[in-house]
Write a protein that holds these residues in place. Structure first.
Motif, PDB file in Angstrom:
ATOM      1  N   ASP A 127      12.608 -22.272   0.269  1.00  0.00           N
ATOM      2  CA  ASP A 127      13.805 -22.660   1.015  1.00  0.00           C
ATOM      3  C   ASP A 127      14.586 -23.730   0.260  1.00  0.00           C
ATOM      4  O   ASP A 127      15.817 -23.684   0.171  1.00  0.00           O
ATOM      5  CB  ASP A 127      13.421 -23.170   2.408  1.00  0.00           C
ATOM      6  CG  ASP A 127      12.845 -22.066   3.286  1.00  0.00           C
ATOM      7  OD1 ASP A 127      12.872 -20.898   2.858  1.00  0.00           O
ATOM      8  OD2 ASP A 127      12.366 -22.374   4.400  1.00  0.00           O
ATOM      9  N   HIS A 128      13.850 -24.710  -0.276  1.00  0.00           N
ATOM     10  CA  HIS A 128      14.521 -25.771  -1.035  1.00  0.00           C
ATOM     11  C   HIS A 128      15.287 -25.190  -2.219  1.00  0.00           C
ATOM     12  O   HIS A 128      16.457 -25.489  -2.434  1.00  0.00           O
ATOM     13  CB  HIS A 128      13.500 -26.805  -1.517  1.00  0.00           C
ATOM     14  CG  HIS A 128      14.086 -27.804  -2.461  1.00  0.00           C
ATOM     15  ND1 HIS A 128      13.877 -27.744  -3.817  1.00  0.00           N
ATOM     16  CD2 HIS A 128      14.927 -28.837  -2.257  1.00  0.00           C
ATOM     17  CE1 HIS A 128      14.554 -28.722  -4.397  1.00  0.00           C
ATOM     18  NE2 HIS A 128      15.192 -29.406  -3.471  1.00  0.00           N
ATOM     19  N   CYS A 129      14.637 -24.305  -2.968  1.00  0.00           N
ATOM     20  CA  CYS A 129      15.267 -23.727  -4.160  1.00  0.00           C
ATOM     21  C   CYS A 129      16.468 -22.851  -3.768  1.00  0.00           C
ATOM     22  O   CYS A 129      17.532 -22.936  -4.389  1.00  0.00           O
ATOM     23  CB  CYS A 129      14.232 -22.920  -4.943  1.00  0.00           C
ATOM     24  SG  CYS A 129      14.850 -22.304  -6.515  1.00  0.00           S
ATOM     25  N   MET A 130      16.315 -22.040  -2.720  1.00  0.00           N
ATOM     26  CA  MET A 130      17.422 -21.162  -2.306  1.00  0.00           C
ATOM     27  C   MET A 130      18.622 -21.980  -1.845  1.00  0.00           C
ATOM     28  O   MET A 130      19.766 -21.672  -2.194  1.00  0.00           O
ATOM     29  CB  MET A 130      16.969 -20.233  -1.169  1.00  0.00           C
ATOM     30  CG  MET A 130      15.947 -19.196  -1.601  1.00  0.00           C
ATOM     31  SD  MET A 130      15.800 -17.825  -0.429  1.00  0.00           S
ATOM     32  CE  MET A 130      15.161 -18.643   1.024  1.00  0.00           C
ATOM     33  N   GLY A 131      18.356 -23.018  -1.061  1.00  0.00           N
ATOM     34  CA  GLY A 131      19.455 -23.851  -0.568  1.00  0.00           C
ATOM     35  C   GLY A 131      20.196 -24.520  -1.713  1.00  0.00           C
ATOM     36  O   GLY A 131      21.432 -24.563  -1.750  1.00  0.00           O
ATOM     37  N   LYS A 132      19.427 -25.018  -2.689  1.00  0.00           N
ATOM     38  CA  LYS A 132      20.038 -25.667  -3.849  1.00  0.00           C
ATOM     39  C   LYS A 132      20.886 -24.666  -4.637  1.00  0.00           C
ATOM     40  O   LYS A 132      21.992 -24.980  -5.073  1.00  0.00           O
ATOM     41  CB  LYS A 132      18.965 -26.267  -4.746  1.00  0.00           C
ATOM     42  CG  LYS A 132      18.338 -27.559  -4.213  1.00  0.00           C
ATOM     43  CD  LYS A 132      19.266 -28.729  -4.419  1.00  0.00           C
ATOM     44  CE  LYS A 132      18.633 -30.067  -4.101  1.00  0.00           C
ATOM     45  NZ  LYS A 132      17.602 -30.459  -5.063  1.00  0.00           N
TER      46      LYS A 132
END
Lengths: 454, 303
Positions: free
Chosen positions: A349-354
């Motif tokens: 989720d962190h990577c996708m949001g970034k």
């Protein structure tokens, strides 16, 4: 388009890109529940092999929810940055993964193509990435935003103070908030989930947090996480100070209907906030998401939970938010069963949001019926910090006495900062130095002392 | 020798070639750290004392460096262990019958499946459907009470039977007919719909263990629905939570729940459309703060 692969003589074929996206996912109990996951570990790899060869252009043409049926799909398609898209449209998903990981590919380069990416592209590429891949790429993408302070700068690690109270006792909320501030927490937001969802109750808590912030001249923001329509009333009719406006988002039109929101409503909320919000920067919205929320309201449209989660971020980016975080372990073991699944989802989720241009934070957490240990949760906090996550939550011993789940604590945030050599937002850091809560990057003489706050 | 080799050699000279471990330094007798104890009545800090009047959040617990004092760690671990033990407990075979209840089960077969498949926890297995069809299970009753494990079998086995009996008695006192005492294993809230429909009850009332919080594994919730049938949603139900001896005691909850059942029958509806005036303590949305008790006491003597 080729939708088949062979592994050790075993042949796998897939009927659609949507099916490939589901089968390629890392194991998640929610995808099992939805019936979209791989039926064996070998089939999972076969799906990934197929996915690696699909181009971004092909993904754009095949959103998991059809254009005609869903306003989120329409909004993504109609507002995509064509110039940015053209720079990467020809790449396959496998090539996109490699381009993102190359040391010559910088954060600003990724940031520049981000408006040309659809959520399906971003979801696809993380399915080909390991946890460490996700951390390396996540750490590369810096998304800097500004309200009363500046969040997301390199070397910075922020936190929300979450002083929830089961009966919304303002004194109880303030006791907890002061304690958090004394530990150097709260530079992302002082944000309360109210027990009662009324404009009056929202206004009362907003006024109290605002007074705490202004009396002590703390460069941060405040927010009450009631339903967006309740906050709109508190802002427009009761005229109370509101630095950030909050809402939970889903990745499909039907999922958002279950949350009682729509694109039109969020457009209206954003316009109101731009006009009446009391924060000092251009970014004034706060969103929360979490894998599985669409399935929980039967609004997943037959797609996997990682892809639906990415679609939440595409919705969020429309409003240039100050904060977005996944509440990763909150939803329960039927969606994310255990520590490895929750940790993996947090990094995804962190990577996708970034990648979609958001200042991503994470509520690293578990409910007491999920199989995650306190040690696993503490490890996840360090992994998120190392991955460049913008902020975590914080509350006394990580125990939310209103929502009954385990998150991050007032003691965890300074611990992770010291381990990784990170500091809070610069404005807030200066306040911590002035009060003596911090001395450089070490705890100062007033660290943990609530007497420092009025 | 290459330039790099020369640099490495020079670096080694600078670093020295002796044992790189630093010599031990003399440490004076370490003084006893100040007492930082999880707030008990005797030894709580002033702040923690004041705070406890307003919140059960663990504030004023001090710190060791940036971490918790040992007593705080132990209290926290004890609270976590209590919650996990409550979640992990399965209702033993035959427990329902030993209590004089009729045992039923959802379609779930084991504990893990119960956590992962909420859909199966909402459906009755075939044996239970057959059991409900037997003659000793009264049909067409006003209220069908169902005790269930939910997410805490510990709560179910704790004050479950007491609540079931008090609630049934309170319903009878209001002139309502009450069904056979049932107890369902691996049950989600919505299991009340197929059970209530099978016996043709006007109201189904499921009393089941709540998802445990830190240090609390013994809370029960009660969900009532008028015209129970598969297809009802959460909006059709009314509920009361936090039923246990430190929250709302069963003896206090029972009459309120019976009032709620009577109101549903009188108005012919339940859920968001139900007029709750005259029914106390239901669906307030507010859970009173849990009393936080020190969980760890030590004794013994090693000398």
């Amino acid at each position: 388009m080729r939708l088949s692969a062979r592994i050790r003589g075993e042949h796998f074929t897939f009927r659609s890109v949507k099916e490939v996206l589901g089968r390629a996912n890392a194991p998640k109990s929610g995808d099992d529940l939805a019936g979209v996951s791989a039926r064996s570990p070998v089939e999972r790899v076969a799906a990934r092999a197929v996915l690696a060869d699909i181009t971004l252009e092909q993904l754009r043409m095949r959103p998991v929810v059809p254009y005609e049926d869903d306003e989120i799909t329409r909004m993504v398609e109609d507002t995509l940055d064509e110039a940015a898209y053209k720079a990467v449209a020809h790449l396959s998903v496998g090539q996109l993964r490699e381009w993102l990981l190359e040391t010559t590919t910088t954060g600003p380069m990724i940031r520049s193509i981000s408006p040309g990416l659809t959520p399906e592209m971003v979801a696809a590429v993380v399915k080909l990435m390991s946890n460490l891949d996700l951390m390396v790429v996540g750490a590369k993408c810096q998304v800097v935003v500004r309200a009363n302070n500046t969040l997301g700068l390199p070397g910075r690690f922020s936190s929300r103070v979450q002083p929830n109270h089961p009966t919304d006792s303002v004194q109880g909320i303030l006791l907890s908030a002061r304690e958090g501030l004394a530990y150097g927490c709260g530079d992302a937001v002082l944000g309360v989930n109210p027990a009662t969802d009324t404009p009056e109750s929202t206004a009362e808590i907003l006024e109290a947090l605002h007074a705490l912030r202004t009396t002590n001249r703390i460069p941060t923001q405040h927010c009450v996480l009631s339903h967006v329509t309740v906050q709109m009333k508190a802002l427009a009719e009761l005229g109370c100070p509101m630095d950030l406006m909050f809402q939970s988002l889903a990745g499909s039109e039907s999922g958002n209907r279950a949350f009682g929101i729509s694109l039109a409503l969020m457009d209206e909320a954003y316009a109101l906030m731009r006009e009446r919000g009391t924060g000092a920067g251009p970014n004034c919205m706060y969103f929360e998401t979490g894998q599985g929320s669409e399935l929980s309201s039967d609004a997943h449209e037959g797609a996997d939970q990682v892809t639906m989660e990415a679609r939440c971020y595409a919705f969020a980016r429309r409003y240039a938010p100050f904060l977005v975080n996944t509440v990763v372990g909150f939803i329960g073991p039927e969606y994310l069963e255990d520590g490895p699944q929750i940790s993996r989802a947090a990094l995804e989720d962190h990577c996708m949001g970034k990648l979609l241009g958001l200042p991503m934070g994470c509520d690293a957490c578990f409910t007491y019926h999920a199989s995650m240990s306190q040690d696993e949760l503490e490890s996840l906090k360090v992994m998120l910090g190392a991955a460049g996550c913008a902020y975590l939550m914080s509350m006394p011993v990580g125990d939310d006495i209103m929502l009954n789940y385990q998150s991050t604590s007032y003691h965890d945030v300074p611990s992770v900062r010291m381990l990784l050599g990170k500091r809070p937002t610069p404005e807030f850091d200066a306040w911590l130095q002035e009060t003596g809560i911090m001395d450089g990057d070490m705890p100062g003489p007033r660290f943990g002392d609530v007497g420092v706050l009025r | 020798m290459s330039r790099t080799r020369e640099l490495i050699a020079a670096l080694r000279r600078d670093l020295g070639e002796a044992d790189p471990a630093p010599p031990a330094i003399h440490v004076e007798r370490v003084p006893d750290p100040p007492v930082r104890v999880f707030p008990s009545r005797r030894e709580r800090s002033r702040l923690a004392g004041e705070a406890s009047a307003h919140t059960t959040a663990l504030v004023g617990i001090g710190r060791v460096g940036t971490r918790y004092a040992t007593s705080v760690v132990l209290q926290f671990q004890a609270e976590l262990a209590v919650a996990h033990a409550a979640v992990g407990q399965v209702l033993p075979d035959g427990w329902a019958e030993e209590q004089g209840l009729i045992g039923l089960s959802s379609q779930v077969r084991d504990h893990r499946e119960f956590l992962l498949r909420p859909d199966l926890g909402r459906r009755l297995d075939e044996a239970s459907v057959a059991r409900l069809a037997e003659d000793d299970v009264p049909k067409g009753v006003d209220v069908q009470p169902i005790l269930a494990d939910g997410l805490s079998a510990v709560a179910c086995m704790g004050s479950g039977v007491e609540l079931l009996e008090a609630f049934s008695e309170a319903c009878r006192a209001r002139g309502l007919t009450v069904g056979a005492p049932l107890c369902a294993r691996f049950a989600r809230v919505w299991l009340q719909d197929p059970i209530g429909a099978a016996v043709g009850a006007k109201v189904a009332a499921i009393l089941l263990g709540e998802r445990p919080g830190l240090g609390t594994g013994d809370g029960l919730s009660a969900y009532l629905v008028f015209d129970p049938k598969p297809g009802n949603t959460d909006g059709d139900r009314n509920m009361m939570s936090n039923i246990h001896h430190r929250g709302t005691p069963p003896a206090e909850a029972a009459p309120r729940l019976a009032d709620l059942a009577a109101a549903m029958i009188a108005q012919g509806r339940s859920g968001v459309d139900l007029d709750l005036s005259g029914v106390a303590g239901v669906e307030s949305g507010l859970r009173p703060p849990q009393v936080r008790l020190p969980l760890v006491e030590t004794g013994g003597d090693l000398s």
